[in-house]
Write a protein that holds these residues in place. Sequence first.
Motif, mmCIF file in Angstrom:
data_model
loop_
_atom_site.group_PDB
_atom_site.id
_atom_site.type_symbol
_atom_site.label_atom_id
_atom_site.label_comp_id
_atom_site.label_asym_id
_atom_site.label_seq_id
_atom_site.Cartn_x
_atom_site.Cartn_y
_atom_site.Cartn_z
ATOM 1 N N PRO A 1 0.791 -1.223 0.146
ATOM 2 C CA PRO A 1 -0.056 0.121 0.106
ATOM 3 C C PRO A 1 0.687 1.194 -0.040
ATOM 4 O O PRO A 1 1.741 1.360 0.720
ATOM 5 N N ALA A 2 0.424 2.302 -0.825
ATOM 6 C CA ALA A 2 1.250 3.493 -0.721
ATOM 7 C C ALA A 2 0.094 4.877 -1.115
ATOM 8 O O ALA A 2 -1.026 4.374 -1.611
ATOM 9 N N ASP A 3 0.610 5.745 -1.094
ATOM 10 C CA ASP A 3 -0.266 7.039 -1.378
ATOM 11 C C ASP A 3 -0.465 7.421 -2.874
ATOM 12 O O ASP A 3 -1.240 7.926 -3.333
ATOM 13 N N GLY A 4 0.538 6.835 -3.462
ATOM 14 C CA GLY A 4 0.745 7.077 -4.989
ATOM 15 C C GLY A 4 1.360 5.855 -5.665
ATOM 16 O O GLY A 4 1.983 4.958 -5.158
ATOM 17 N N LEU A 5 1.333 5.794 -7.079
ATOM 18 C CA LEU A 5 1.836 4.622 -7.951
ATOM 19 C C LEU A 5 3.331 4.970 -7.983
ATOM 20 O O LEU A 5 4.015 6.042 -8.238
ATOM 21 N N GLY A 6 4.285 4.090 -7.738
ATOM 22 C CA GLY A 6 5.632 4.206 -7.811
ATOM 23 C C GLY A 6 6.380 2.626 -8.040
ATOM 24 O O GLY A 6 5.555 1.765 -7.893
ATOM 25 N N LEU A 7 7.619 2.687 -8.339
ATOM 26 C CA LEU A 7 8.233 1.568 -8.722
ATOM 27 C C LEU A 7 9.681 1.364 -8.261
ATOM 28 O O LEU A 7 10.447 2.518 -8.582
ATOM 29 N N THR A 8 10.142 0.625 -7.702
ATOM 30 C CA THR A 8 11.535 0.404 -7.161
ATOM 31 C C THR A 8 11.893 -0.680 -7.720
ATOM 32 O O THR A 8 11.373 -2.022 -7.699
ATOM 33 N N ILE A 9 13.112 -0.812 -8.475
ATOM 34 C CA ILE A 9 13.590 -1.942 -9.237
ATOM 35 C C ILE A 9 15.009 -2.349 -8.304
ATOM 36 O O ILE A 9 15.816 -1.360 -8.111
ATOM 37 N N THR A 10 15.070 -3.639 -7.999
ATOM 38 C CA THR A 10 16.162 -3.974 -7.141
ATOM 39 C C THR A 10 16.804 -5.342 -7.896
ATOM 40 O O THR A 10 16.143 -5.864 -8.982
ATOM 41 N N GLY A 11 18.110 -5.608 -7.572
ATOM 42 C CA GLY A 11 18.438 -7.014 -7.982
ATOM 43 C C GLY A 11 19.807 -6.712 -8.770
ATOM 44 O O GLY A 11 20.165 -5.628 -8.902
ATOM 45 N N PRO A 12 20.485 -7.906 -9.207
ATOM 46 C CA PRO A 12 21.673 -7.711 -9.829
ATOM 47 C C PRO A 12 21.765 -6.890 -11.012
ATOM 48 O O PRO A 12 22.824 -6.364 -11.271
ATOM 49 N N GLN A 13 20.541 -6.778 -11.642
ATOM 50 C CA GLN A 13 20.602 -5.886 -13.015
ATOM 51 C C GLN A 13 19.940 -4.615 -12.922
ATOM 52 O O GLN A 13 19.432 -3.994 -13.951
ATOM 53 N N GLY A 14 19.220 -4.546 -11.667
ATOM 54 C CA GLY A 14 18.390 -3.543 -11.381
ATOM 55 C C GLY A 14 18.965 -2.189 -11.821
ATOM 56 O O GLY A 14 18.316 -0.982 -12.282
ATOM 57 N N ALA A 15 20.108 -1.657 -11.702
ATOM 58 C CA ALA A 15 20.764 -0.344 -11.869
ATOM 59 C C ALA A 15 20.737 -0.325 -13.544
ATOM 60 O O ALA A 15 20.721 0.987 -13.663
ATOM 61 N N GLY A 16 20.765 -0.996 -14.226
ATOM 62 C CA GLY A 16 20.349 -0.940 -15.656
ATOM 63 C C GLY A 16 19.060 -0.583 -16.230
ATOM 64 O O GLY A 16 19.071 -0.452 -17.322
ATOM 65 N N LEU A 17 18.149 -0.718 -15.327
ATOM 66 C CA LEU A 17 16.783 -0.595 -15.685
ATOM 67 C C LEU A 17 15.927 0.573 -15.253
ATOM 68 O O LEU A 17 16.486 1.210 -14.224
ATOM 69 N N SER A 18 15.323 1.115 -16.307
ATOM 70 C CA SER A 18 14.701 2.409 -15.699
ATOM 71 C C SER A 18 13.130 2.196 -15.101
ATOM 72 O O SER A 18 12.451 1.342 -15.482
ATOM 73 N N ALA A 19 13.025 2.850 -14.173
ATOM 74 C CA ALA A 19 11.801 3.028 -13.455
ATOM 75 C C ALA A 19 10.826 4.407 -13.912
ATOM 76 O O ALA A 19 10.022 4.646 -13.180
ATOM 77 N N GLY A 20 11.190 4.534 -15.085
ATOM 78 C CA GLY A 20 10.654 5.883 -15.387
ATOM 79 C C GLY A 20 9.214 5.616 -15.894
ATOM 80 O O GLY A 20 8.565 4.453 -15.810
ATOM 81 N N ALA A 21 8.393 6.533 -16.300
ATOM 82 C CA ALA A 21 6.919 6.623 -16.766
ATOM 83 C C ALA A 21 6.705 5.583 -17.782
ATOM 84 O O ALA A 21 5.464 5.175 -18.161
ATOM 85 N N ASP A 22 7.848 5.210 -18.554
ATOM 86 C CA ASP A 22 7.318 4.514 -19.787
ATOM 87 C C ASP A 22 7.871 2.985 -19.556
ATOM 88 O O ASP A 22 7.595 2.097 -20.210
ATOM 89 N N ASN A 23 8.021 2.614 -18.221
ATOM 90 C CA ASN A 23 8.436 1.328 -17.562
ATOM 91 C C ASN A 23 6.937 0.695 -18.081
ATOM 92 O O ASN A 23 5.888 1.145 -17.422
ATOM 93 N N LEU A 24 7.072 -0.641 -18.380
ATOM 94 C CA LEU A 24 5.945 -1.586 -18.899
ATOM 95 C C LEU A 24 5.359 -1.899 -17.537
ATOM 96 O O LEU A 24 3.894 -2.018 -17.629
ATOM 97 N N VAL A 25 5.759 -2.243 -16.367
ATOM 98 C CA VAL A 25 5.210 -2.611 -15.161
ATOM 99 C C VAL A 25 4.441 -1.310 -14.791
ATOM 100 O O VAL A 25 3.108 -1.524 -14.235
ATOM 101 N N LEU A 26 4.810 -0.105 -14.834
ATOM 102 C CA LEU A 26 4.038 1.160 -14.462
ATOM 103 C C LEU A 26 3.123 1.289 -15.442
ATOM 104 O O LEU A 26 1.954 1.758 -15.014
ATOM 105 N N ARG A 27 3.081 1.061 -16.429
ATOM 106 C CA ARG A 27 2.468 1.329 -17.662
ATOM 107 C C ARG A 27 0.984 0.519 -17.510
ATOM 108 O O ARG A 27 -0.057 0.790 -17.396
#
Length: 90
Positions: free
Chosen positions: A45-71
């Motif tokens: 639960p959160a006040d707004g929609l957001g995305l945190t990406i973790t893991g060994p390859q997480g640094a190379g991935l975007s959590a920006g508005a065009d991320n498919l999970v967020l879309r």
Amino acid sequence: MTETALARAKINLCLHVTGQRGDGYHLLDSLVVFADLGDRIICTPADGLGLTITGPQGAGLSAGADNLVLRAARALADAEVQASRQRLAE
């Protein structure tokens, strides 16, 4: 309430582009299998929609508005809002 799910990896055994649709997307024929490995998705639960990406390859991935999970999450939230505005009738 926190929910956790496994988004299983899809492996394309065979993929053929058979044409193109009018909207620019390609027509595909494919044969896929799903692995027992994948990404762990945790929803909290959160006040707004957001995305945190973790893991060994997480640094190379975007959590920006065009991320498919967020879309997908935005589309689901929009559908829920639309459904809540529907009036039920007998």
